[in-house]
Design an enzyme around this catalytic site. Structure first.
Site, PDB file in Angstrom:
ATOM      1  N   ARG A  55       0.760  -1.015   0.119  1.00 43.44           N
ATOM      2  CA  ARG A  55       0.071  -0.036  -0.108  1.00 43.44           C
ATOM      3  C   ARG A  55       0.955   1.381   0.165  1.00 43.44           C
ATOM      4  NH1 ARG A  55      -2.146   1.880   4.485  1.00 43.44           N
ATOM      5  NH2 ARG A  55      -2.461   0.073   5.328  1.00 43.44           N
ATOM      6  N   TYR A 107     -14.158  19.194 -15.211  1.00 38.04           N
ATOM      7  CA  TYR A 107     -14.298  17.874 -14.905  1.00 38.04           C
ATOM      8  C   TYR A 107     -15.398  17.663 -13.901  1.00 38.04           C
ATOM      9  CZ  TYR A 107     -14.557  12.891 -14.378  1.00 38.04           C
ATOM     10  OH  TYR A 107     -15.015  11.381 -14.373  1.00 38.04           O
ATOM     11  N   ASP A 180      -5.122  19.938 -13.961  1.00 38.42           N
ATOM     12  CA  ASP A 180      -5.615  18.939 -14.386  1.00 38.42           C
ATOM     13  C   ASP A 180      -5.357  18.827 -15.752  1.00 38.42           C
ATOM     14  OD1 ASP A 180      -7.130  16.966 -15.673  1.00 38.42           O
ATOM     15  OD2 ASP A 180      -8.976  17.161 -14.306  1.00 38.42           O
ATOM     16  N   LYS A 205      -7.332   8.021 -19.132  1.00 40.01           N
ATOM     17  CA  LYS A 205      -7.537   8.515 -20.652  1.00 40.01           C
ATOM     18  C   LYS A 205      -6.164   8.316 -21.485  1.00 40.01           C
ATOM     19  CE  LYS A 205     -11.243   9.675 -18.427  1.00 40.01           C
ATOM     20  NZ  LYS A 205     -11.476  10.808 -17.738  1.00 40.01           N
TER      21      LYS A 205
END
Ligand SMILES: *Cc1c(COP(=O)(O)O)cnc(C)c1O
Length: 386
Positions: A55, A107, A180, A205
């Site tokens: 993790r 977004y 972003d 994406k």
């Protein structure tokens, strides 16, 4: 390829060889997948290999992360379980009461999270038309504004924000600037070189590019205090990427430069041809000379204006929905940045509170022949607008 040479090579070369991501143990030219969740402790109670639990980190993350850091010109990159996990990690590194500025057009899921969860936890979120530098300047509260968040080109109207101009404002106000850059990709824009502190990607994406991985990433200019908090949040909140997804991501990234170039060429060609289609009232694409942000885009995007465009259907919402229903080559689906072209009626996804025009169709241009894509869409437009 020698790792120290990373500055010497072009993005195409770095990506194709995943920044020398060969397997150092067995000499395999393809990097390995590392599924182990835990690492051996040495008999003397030390962790000499430097890793404890997956993790916190996994050697398989480094291939895609190091390549992304090199492409963005950043000091370090971190991978997350999704773009949303990456974006929210930035906001969660702030403190209650901090004022943040974010775009009105952005977004939608992140806009919703900011207005809902972030606000309930005490963040003061102000949505501003970031394309208008003066509006951002007026919104800054000296000493209180800790973060300016940008998205450019911004979903789904592809409005352009001047990163360098906003970076100056952020700097003089002592605020961090995060961008972003999912739609621009490091192939077209390098926000860190324009003054941003952090770059965010939905790696789902373009970075991955094949519509088969959900992933996110952040890249930092400097390993400062904010970055340390983000790093701690990654393992603390636990939105980590799976090892197989990290491996798929590096494989997708190998072709990022060629895919982005093909998508840009296709999108520009379609934008020009669709501008002359009688059923289309407006084409939104930063590569068109009359587009509001075109000049800034031409400055801060190198080699293309991206693979995303939107069209507004002259006869309105029902004709737009009918157009999407009639295409046979374009796939009716949300998301973007894959090799296959997608079409979507955005307002149906975002709901009644969305600022997106109801006659808008969002187009994610893949790497198919632009002639095929145009013919399919033009035929559907004509049939749906009769
Ligand atoms: C998809 C997307 C996100 C969210 O990323 P996920 O990987 O879906 O969590 C954020 N920003 C932009 C611009 C996106 O397109």
């Amino acid at each position: 390829m020698n790792r120290d040479d990373s500055k010497k090579w072009t993005p195409e070369t770095l990506a194709a060889q995943t920044l020398f991501g060969t397997d150092p143990v067995n000499g395999m030219i393809v990097p390995s997948i590392h599924p182990s969740t835990t690492y051996l402790r040495d008999p003397d109670n030390q962790y000499r290999h430097g890793r404890v639990y997956s993790r916190a980190d996994n050697p398989g993350y480094e291939v895609a992360a190091n390549l992304l850091a090199a492409l963005e010109g950043g000091e370090e990159a971190l991978l997350f379980a999704s773009g949303m996990a990456a974006a929210t990690a930035v906001f969660l590194a702030l403190s209650p009461g901090d004022h943040v500025i974010a775009p009105k057009m952005m977004y939608w899921a992140l806009r919703r999270w900011l207005g809902d969860t972030a606000t309930r936890w005490g963040m003061e979120v102000e949505l501003v038309e970031t394309e208008n530098t003066t509006a951002v300047k007026a919104a800054i509260r000296p000493g209180k504004t800790k973060l300016i968040w940008l998205e450019t080109p911004a979903n789904p109207v592809w409005s352009i924000t001047d990163i360098a101009a906003i970076a100056e404002l952020a700097k003089s106000a002592g605020a961090k600037l995060a961008v972003d850059s999912t739609v621009a990709t490091p192939i077209l824009t390098k926000p860190l070189s324009l003054g941003a502190d952090i770059v965010m990607h939905s790696a789902t994406k373009y970075l991955n590019g094949h519509s088969d991985v959900i992933a996110g990433a952040l890249v930092t200019k400097a390993k400062d205090e904010m970055w340390t908090r983000i790093r701690t949040n990654l393992s603390g909140i636990g939105g980590v990427l799976g090892p197989f997804e990290a491996w798929l991501l590096q494989r997708g990234m190998r072709t990022l430069p060629v895919r982005v170039k093909a998508a840009c060429a296709g999108a520009l060609d379609l934008a020009q041809r669709l501008s002359n289609h009688p059923a289309v009232s407006e084409v939104l694409y930063p590569g068109l000379p009359h587009f509001a942000g075109h000049e800034i885009a031409a400055r801060q995007m190198q080699g293309g204006f991206g693979g995303m465009l939107s069209i507004r259907v002259r006869k309105g919402e029902q004709a737009a929905i009918a157009t999407a229903a009639k295409v046979t080559l374009w796939q009716r689906a949300t998301s973007l940045g894959g090799v296959e072209s997608l079409i979507e009626h955005r307002a149906s996804v975002e709901g009644p509170t969305s600022p997106v025009p109801s006659d808008l169709l969002r187009l994610s241009v893949g790497i198919e022949s632009p002639d095929d894509l145009y013919e399919d869409l033009a035929t559907a437009l004509t049939a749906a607008s009769r």
